[in-house]
Design a protein around this motif. Structure first.
Motif, PDB file in Angstrom:
ATOM      1  N   LEU A 152     -40.619  63.482  21.977  1.00  0.00           N
ATOM      2  CA  LEU A 152     -40.595  64.933  21.746  1.00  0.00           C
ATOM      3  C   LEU A 152     -42.002  65.478  21.500  1.00  0.00           C
ATOM      4  O   LEU A 152     -42.356  66.559  21.994  1.00  0.00           O
ATOM      5  N   ASN A 153     -42.815  64.742  20.748  1.00  0.00           N
ATOM      6  CA  ASN A 153     -44.196  65.181  20.520  1.00  0.00           C
ATOM      7  C   ASN A 153     -44.978  65.221  21.821  1.00  0.00           C
ATOM      8  O   ASN A 153     -45.790  66.124  22.054  1.00  0.00           O
ATOM      9  N   SER A 154     -44.745  64.234  22.668  1.00  0.00           N
ATOM     10  CA  SER A 154     -45.437  64.218  23.958  1.00  0.00           C
ATOM     11  C   SER A 154     -44.958  65.361  24.839  1.00  0.00           C
ATOM     12  O   SER A 154     -45.754  65.974  25.562  1.00  0.00           O
ATOM     13  N   LEU A 155     -43.655  65.660  24.785  1.00  0.00           N
ATOM     14  CA  LEU A 155     -43.135  66.793  25.548  1.00  0.00           C
ATOM     15  C   LEU A 155     -43.784  68.090  25.080  1.00  0.00           C
ATOM     16  O   LEU A 155     -44.162  68.954  25.890  1.00  0.00           O
ATOM     17  N   ARG A 156     -43.936  68.235  23.763  1.00  0.00           N
ATOM     18  CA  ARG A 156     -44.611  69.405  23.203  1.00  0.00           C
ATOM     19  C   ARG A 156     -46.042  69.497  23.709  1.00  0.00           C
ATOM     20  O   ARG A 156     -46.499  70.550  24.168  1.00  0.00           O
ATOM     21  N   TRP A 157     -46.755  68.376  23.641  1.00  0.00           N
ATOM     22  CA  TRP A 157     -48.157  68.358  24.066  1.00  0.00           C
ATOM     23  C   TRP A 157     -48.278  68.705  25.546  1.00  0.00           C
ATOM     24  O   TRP A 157     -49.122  69.510  25.947  1.00  0.00           O
ATOM     25  N   GLN A 158     -47.412  68.114  26.361  1.00  0.00           N
ATOM     26  CA  GLN A 158     -47.522  68.319  27.795  1.00  0.00           C
ATOM     27  C   GLN A 158     -47.104  69.725  28.190  1.00  0.00           C
ATOM     28  O   GLN A 158     -47.638  70.274  29.163  1.00  0.00           O
TER      29      GLN A 158
END
Length: 429
Positions: A152-158
């Motif tokens: 989820l954090n990576s989805l936010r970042w991307q």
């Protein structure tokens, strides 16, 4: 059909279980959006002022020393101070630096040196902040939800990495650098307001003050764990050899596609988002070291192909595939770090982790810019991809424990799980 779809879609358990996770998710999305606006505007402004790929790549050199010094100190600080305060104050400092970029861009003749000065300041503040952010995650999210939280954090970042660069390319082209920097300032103002709502995250009562001895203790722990060493080494090698962002303005010129500059910065994030949106299966993976290696190899292969193709759409597809590989590798790294590092060392190890995934790109910018000036833009890209493939293969062979890591049997992972369970039971009692 519904159950099959649920098995693929992102696991939202961390969002449901933690208020602070939700706050950090929204805050980070806004910050990333504003930051990526500036990330595109700054190298493009340097290019316009100097017309030199080396000058653009030099941003990496300027950022390197502050990142190393403050990243290590930030790790020790995260173990000794309230992590919420560290996050809040550093976020406010980043907002002030965005204001300086805006003021410089409004001058009749913008100067070059403030761009390098702000780049160094951003690097220093990010080095202070990221260990506190990264080490806070294992405290606010249950142990068995850490991979889901990483996805989820990576989805936010991307999401920010796609929207920010894509919009920045249009904004800079039609409204100028000042407008892009103004958006960055506004984003940080909202982000700071959200950070004030985070719950306190004080250090343990017996925590020692930040010191060189404490930093060395964290480094000794990392050095004694081959699995951790492998995650650091693979990522640094991949980014050093195959991080071509510094030459994107020149690659766009070479392909006669100046309009595609923002898309080049955003393409890798498109691939990462595709992986994130279908990341439900990663919660069932136990061999996270293999994710690290295979993802980094996929990154290198795709960057190699991006340097070979002369069609801009083919290049964009390759960059998207590279982003997907980097996403898989990042999920593996983040999970291993959060599953194995003990709470009392988490801040210091997070500082080392910041260096492992940040120093590589900074040096990679210098490498790409210098080589582009010597051999041309496209050879600088494809040769770096080949070097990435070779180095990742050698590291996987040299560190076999990384490839055999299993979350269900690794001794450090089991100790960390027991530590987290005991802390949860104590809080409930």
């Amino acid at each position: 059909m519904t159950s099959k779809l649920a098995a693929v879609l992102p696991d939202l358990a961390p969002w449901r279980s933690s208020r602070d996770f939700r706050l950090l998710f929204v805050q980070g999305l806004i910050t990333y959006f504003g930051s990526f606006m500036a990330m595109v505007a700054m190298p493009l402004q340097i290019k316009e002022l100097t017309d030199s790929p080396l000058a653009v790549g030099a941003m990496g050199a300027v950022e390197l020393v502050p990142l190393v010094v403050f990243g290590l100190y930030g790790g020790a600080l995260a173990d000794a101070a309230d992590r919420r305060k560290v996050i809040l104050l550093s976020e406010a400092g980043l907002g002030v630096l965005a204001v300086l970029l805006l003021v410089n861009s409004l001058l009749d003749e913008p100067s070059l040196w403030p761009l390098y000065g702000v780049a160094a300041g951003v690097s220093a503040l990010a080095g202070l902040q990221r260990p506190a952010l990264d080490s806070l995650m294992a405290r606010i999210v249950p142990h068995d939800q850490l991979t889901a939280a990483a996805a989820l954090n990576s989805l936010r970042w991307q999401t920010g990495a796609i929207a920010g660069p894509a919009l920045a390319g249009v904004v800079v082209a039609y409204a100028g650098h000042a407008t892009a920097y103004a958006v960055t300032v506004a984003a940080f103002a909202v982000s700071v307001a959200l950070c004030t709502r985070l719950g306190a995250a004080p250090a343990p009562r017996d925590a020692s003050r930040p010191s060189l001895r404490g930093i060395a203790e964290g480094a000794r722990y990392a050095w004694s764990r081959p699995v951790l060493l492998g995650t650091y080494a693979v990522d640094m090698a991949a980014m050093f050899f195959a991080f071509p962002n510094a030459v994107f303005p020149f690659l766009a010129d070479d392909l006669d596609a100046e309009w595609a500059l923002g898309l080049m910065f955003a393409a890798g994030s498109v691939g990462s988002v595709v992986v994130s949106l279908t990341s439900g299966w990663t919660s069932r993976i136990r061999r996270h070291g293999q994710l690290v290696v295979y993802g980094a190899a996929g990154w290198g292969l795709a960057i190699t192909a991006a340097g070979w193709f002369s069609n801009v759409w083919a290049v964009l597809v390759c960059l998207a595939v590279a982003g997907g590989g980097d996403m898989l590798s990042g999920l593996g790294r983040s999970t291993i770090w959060n599953q194995t590092v003990p709470e009392e060392l988490r801040g210091r190890l997070a500082g080392i982790e910041v260096l492992s995934y940040s120093v590589g790109p900074q040096l990679g910018q210098v490498r790409a810019g210098a080589m582009a000036g010597w051999s041309g833009t496209r050879p600088a890209v494809w040769s770096g991809g080949l070097a990435c493939l070779a180095s990742v293969g050698l590291l996987a062979a040299a560190l076999p424990k990384l490839m055999t890591y299993d979350a269900d049997t690794d001794a450090d992972a089991q100790r960390r799980r027991a530590q987290k369970d005991a802390a949860t039971a104590e809080a409930a009692g």
